[in-house]
Every structure is written in structure tokens, then in C-alpha cells.
Scaffold this motif. Structure first.
Motif, PDB file in Angstrom:
ATOM      1  N   LYS A 302       0.834  -1.204   0.000  1.00  0.00           N
ATOM      2  CA  LYS A 302       0.000   0.000   0.000  1.00  0.00           C
ATOM      3  C   LYS A 302       0.870   1.256   0.000  1.00  0.00           C
ATOM      4  O   LYS A 302       0.596   2.224  -0.727  1.00  0.00           O
ATOM      5  CB  LYS A 302      -0.924  -0.011   1.205  1.00  0.00           C
ATOM      6  N   ALA A 303       1.936   1.243   0.828  1.00  0.00           N
ATOM      7  CA  ALA A 303       2.830   2.420   0.887  1.00  0.00           C
ATOM      8  C   ALA A 303       3.519   2.635  -0.456  1.00  0.00           C
ATOM      9  O   ALA A 303       3.644   3.773  -0.939  1.00  0.00           O
ATOM     10  CB  ALA A 303       3.858   2.211   1.996  1.00  0.00           C
ATOM     11  N   GLN A 304       3.972   1.525  -1.055  1.00  0.00           N
ATOM     12  CA  GLN A 304       4.620   1.624  -2.362  1.00  0.00           C
ATOM     13  C   GLN A 304       3.657   2.178  -3.395  1.00  0.00           C
ATOM     14  O   GLN A 304       4.024   3.029  -4.227  1.00  0.00           O
ATOM     15  CB  GLN A 304       5.117   0.227  -2.769  1.00  0.00           C
ATOM     16  N   ARG A 305       2.403   1.690  -3.352  1.00  0.00           N
ATOM     17  CA  ARG A 305       1.398   2.168  -4.307  1.00  0.00           C
ATOM     18  C   ARG A 305       1.082   3.654  -4.083  1.00  0.00           C
ATOM     19  O   ARG A 305       0.904   4.421  -5.048  1.00  0.00           O
ATOM     20  CB  ARG A 305       0.127   1.339  -4.194  1.00  0.00           C
ATOM     21  N   ASP A 306       1.010   4.047  -2.790  1.00  0.00           N
ATOM     22  CA  ASP A 306       0.745   5.474  -2.495  1.00  0.00           C
ATOM     23  C   ASP A 306       1.872   6.349  -3.054  1.00  0.00           C
ATOM     24  O   ASP A 306       1.622   7.432  -3.616  1.00  0.00           O
ATOM     25  CB  ASP A 306       0.610   5.673  -0.990  1.00  0.00           C
ATOM     26  N   LYS A 307       3.117   5.888  -2.866  1.00  0.00           N
ATOM     27  CA  LYS A 307       4.260   6.642  -3.362  1.00  0.00           C
ATOM     28  C   LYS A 307       4.213   6.759  -4.876  1.00  0.00           C
ATOM     29  O   LYS A 307       4.397   7.841  -5.442  1.00  0.00           O
ATOM     30  CB  LYS A 307       5.554   5.960  -2.913  1.00  0.00           C
ATOM     31  N   GLU A 308       3.956   5.607  -5.551  1.00  0.00           N
ATOM     32  CA  GLU A 308       3.878   5.614  -7.014  1.00  0.00           C
ATOM     33  C   GLU A 308       2.730   6.493  -7.489  1.00  0.00           C
ATOM     34  O   GLU A 308       2.857   7.203  -8.495  1.00  0.00           O
ATOM     35  CB  GLU A 308       3.691   4.174  -7.505  1.00  0.00           C
ATOM     36  N   GLN A 309       1.605   6.448  -6.762  1.00  0.00           N
ATOM     37  CA  GLN A 309       0.456   7.270  -7.157  1.00  0.00           C
ATOM     38  C   GLN A 309       0.783   8.763  -7.015  1.00  0.00           C
ATOM     39  O   GLN A 309       0.396   9.585  -7.866  1.00  0.00           O
ATOM     40  CB  GLN A 309      -0.757   6.896  -6.302  1.00  0.00           C
ATOM     41  N   ALA A 310       1.506   9.125  -5.917  1.00  0.00           N
ATOM     42  CA  ALA A 310       1.887  10.533  -5.732  1.00  0.00           C
ATOM     43  C   ALA A 310       2.819  10.985  -6.860  1.00  0.00           C
ATOM     44  O   ALA A 310       2.687  12.096  -7.394  1.00  0.00           O
ATOM     45  CB  ALA A 310       2.558  10.718  -4.374  1.00  0.00           C
ATOM     46  N   GLU A 311       3.775  10.115  -7.221  1.00  0.00           N
ATOM     47  CA  GLU A 311       4.677  10.451  -8.309  1.00  0.00           C
ATOM     48  C   GLU A 311       3.908  10.624  -9.610  1.00  0.00           C
ATOM     49  O   GLU A 311       4.179  11.533 -10.395  1.00  0.00           O
ATOM     50  CB  GLU A 311       5.735   9.362  -8.442  1.00  0.00           C
ATOM     51  N   ARG A 312       2.948   9.708  -9.871  1.00  0.00           N
ATOM     52  CA  ARG A 312       2.151   9.819 -11.090  1.00  0.00           C
ATOM     53  C   ARG A 312       1.338  11.114 -11.102  1.00  0.00           C
ATOM     54  O   ARG A 312       1.215  11.790 -12.122  1.00  0.00           O
ATOM     55  CB  ARG A 312       1.234   8.600 -11.229  1.00  0.00           C
TER      56      ARG A 312
END
Length: 364
Positions: A302-312
Motif C-alpha cells: 500500500k505504501a509503495q502504491r501510495d508513493k507511485e500514485q503521488a509520483e504519477r
């Protein structure tokens, strides 16, 4: 064996008579013919047949029950323990044992009720036929009188058949015409025999002795019948007692075996319950560890996905700003082009106006 003996006797007598050059006098009686024409025997036979049908129906009913129990056991065998399967098989074996005992009691070839009752059904008539045949044999001086079913007859002349006159003698009391006729008259009417007075006198003289022998024979027959009945009852009581003892012993052994199996089953169930509880606790522990590990992995993902989503989102925002900047430049350029076109158009209009102004002056 009886037929072979009778045939041997016939052949022996024929040889003796041939050797002595003396004509033989032989007669025979068809017992089946006589029985088939007696109403009392027909009624008793029908009642006996009904009794036999009841026995056969009981046997069929028990066989169907055994078959149903076997099919039920076969269908439920996968759900039962080996001990319960063995108990069911022992119950079926007991039902089969009782069925075989019932068959033997009713249809045994030597002592079954079917044989004894069938024998007792025809015995009184056979005794009467015996007495009548004795009288006919002495009166007509027969050398031999056979019973048709006991002798192998390849050929017989109807004039030697005494069945009809024996049947008339048996039914004298029911026939008003024959009621007061003696045996000599019946023989004469049936076969046209001619008797001399001497033979009639001898018959009358022998009648008293024959009656005495008949009474003695009847008393002996009743005595033997009573003895046979007592023997059958004693044998039946003995068999029932032995069967009850065997069933009691079998029941005791089965109860003891059942108790032992129930005890073993309870111990196995308790052991199985303990093992199942231990296995359940181990599985719950492993499941809790797996859930904890899974939760950690899920949080990390979830944290990895949140980080990737913020970058996107940041990248999308930059792209959006770039597009807006490009759009603004294109709009500015379009506006400049529009102003240039308006300026050029104004100049063209001005030139056209000037041209129109100069044209009339030239014409003048």
C-alpha cells in the motif's frame, strides 16, 4: 428304489408263471386317480396348499427383508465404521440363519412339516384303499395288485385297472345306489365278474376275521400315528430349545463384543479429539502468523502504491502545466496571426478603396 423293486417282482413273477405254465392274475390301482375324484381330499389339499403358500410367502418376505438390509448396508458402508459394518453383517447372518431354520422346519426332505402333513393328508385314504384292495385280491384271487406310481408300467390293459371299483367302494356312503351293495356286486357291475356261491360264502365267513384285522390295524395305525406325533413334538421342542440356547449364547457374545467395541471406539474418539484439538491450535497459530505476515506485506504494498500514485499525480500535474503553457503560446500565436490578417485585410480594403476612387476620374 421302490419302482425298481416292483419291476423286479413283476419280472420274477412273470418268469415263474411262464415256467410253471400257469396264467397269472395281476391288477393295479391308480392312487392319483382315486385321490383326484374324492371331494374331501380335494378340500383338504386346497387348505394344505393355502398353508404352503403362507409358508412360501413368509420365506419370500424374510428373503426380501434380508435383501433390503444387504442393500442398505452396501449403500451406507462408506459412512459406517468397521465395527458397525461387522454388527450389521452379524445381524444379517442371524436373519439368514433363522430363514434357513424356518425352511428346514417347513420343507425338510425327511422331517419337514410339508412332508409329514402331506403324508397324514393321504394316509387315511390309503389305509381304506389298502383294505379294499385286500378284499378284492382275496375275492378274485389276484396274484399281485400294484400301485401305479410305485411300479414302472410300460403298458397296462385297462381291464386290470381296479381304480374305479375302489373309488366306488370308497364313495359308497355318499352314493345311494351303491350304499347297500357288497364288494361282489360292485365288482360284477364294474367288470362283469361271475362269482359262485362258494366264494360268496367264503367271503362272508372271512368278513368277520377281516373286520377284526381291520380294527387291529386301525388301532395299530392310531398308536403309531400318536407315537409319531409325540416324537415330532419332542423333536420340535428339542430343536426350539437348542435354537433358543444358540440365540441366547450368540446374543451374549454379540453384547460383549459390542461393549468392547464401544469402549475401543470411545477411546479412539477421545484420542482423535485430542489430536484434532492440537492440530486445530497449531493451525490457528500458523494462520495468525500468516495473517500478520500478509498484513505487513499488504501495508508495504500500500505504501509503495501510495508513493507511485503521488509520483504519477506530480508527473500528471507537470504535464498539465506544460500543456496549458503550450496552449497559451498557441493562442498567443493565433492572436498575432489574427491581428496580422486583420491588418493585411485593412490594407487591402484601403487599396481597393483607393482604386475605386481613382477609376471614376479616369473615365471622365
Amino acid at each position: 428304489m421302490n419302482k425298481l423293486q416292483a419291476l423286479f417282482i413283476v419280472l420274477l413273477c412273470s418268469a415263474c408263471f411262464t415256467y410253471a405254465q400257469k396264467p397269472s392274475r395281476i391288477g393295479y390301482v391308480d392312487m392319483d386317480y382315486i385321490l383326484s375324484h374324492l371331494e374331501d381330499y380335494k378340500v383338504a389339499s386346497q387348505q394344505f396348499a393355502l398353508q404352503v403358500e403362507q409358508w412360501e410367502a413368509e420365506i419370500a418376505k424374510r428373503q426380501e427383508k434380508i435383501k433390503a438390509e444387504k442393500e442398505k448396508l452396501e449403500a451406507e458402508k462408506a459412512l459406517l465404521t468397521p465395527e458397525l459394518i461387522k454388527d450389521k453383517e452379524e445381524e444379517i447372518a442371524l436373519l439368514e440363519y433363522n430363514l434357513n431354520a424356518y425352511k428346514q422346519q417347513k420343507f425338510d426332505a425327511k422331517e419337514g412339516e410339508y412332508i409329514t402333513q402331506k403324508f397324514m393328508l393321504a394316509k387315511p385314504i390309503q389305509d381304506q384303499v389298502f383294505n379294499i384292495v385286500q378284499e378284492i385280491g382275496k375275492m378274485r384271487k389276484y396274484d399281485f395288485i400294484f400301485e401305479k406310481s410305485d411300479a414302472t408300467m410300460l403298458f397296462s390293459n385297462e381291464q386290470h385297472n381296479l381304480s374305479k371299483v375302489v373309488l366306488r367302494a370308497l364313495k359308497k356312503k355318499d352314493n345311494a345306489e351303491d350304499r347297500n351293495k357288497d364288494m361282489a356286486q360292485l365288482l360284477k357291475e364294474s367288470y362283469d365278474f361271475e362269482f359262485v356261491e362258494e366264494r360268496v360264502k367264503k367271503r362272508k365267513e372271512a368278513e368277520k376275521a377281516r373286520e377284526q384285522r381291520r380294527v387291529q390295524y386301525e388301532q395299530e395305525r392310531l398308536r403309531k400315528t400318536e407315537e409319531m406325533k409325540q416324537q415330532r413334538e419332542q423333536l420340535k421342542a428339542k430343536r426350539e430349545k437348542e435354537q433358543a440356547e444358540r440365540q441366547q449364547k450368540f446374543q451374549q457374545e454379540r453384547d460383549a463384543l459390542k461393549a468392547q467395541r464401544e469402549k475401543e471406539q470411545a477411546e479412539r474418539v477421545q484420542k482423535f479429539q485430542q489430536e484434532r484439538d492440537a492440530l486445530k491450535a497449531q493451525r490457528e497459530k500458523e494462520q495468525a502468523e500468516r495473517q500478520q505476515k500478509f498484513q505487513q506485506q499488504r501495508d508495504s504494498i500500500k505504501a509503495q502504491r501510495d508513493k507511485e500514485q503521488a509520483e504519477r499525480q506530480q508527473k500528471l500535474q507537470e504535464q498539465k502545466e506544460q500543456r496549458e503553457k503550450e496552449i497559451a503560446e498557441r493562442q498567443k500565436k493565433l492572436e498575432e496571426q489574427r491581428v496580422q490578417r486583420e491588418k493585411e485585410q485593412a490594407e487591402r480594403l484601403k487599396k481597393q478603396q483607393e482604386a475605386r476612387t481613382q477609376t471614376p476620374t479616369t473615365d471622365q
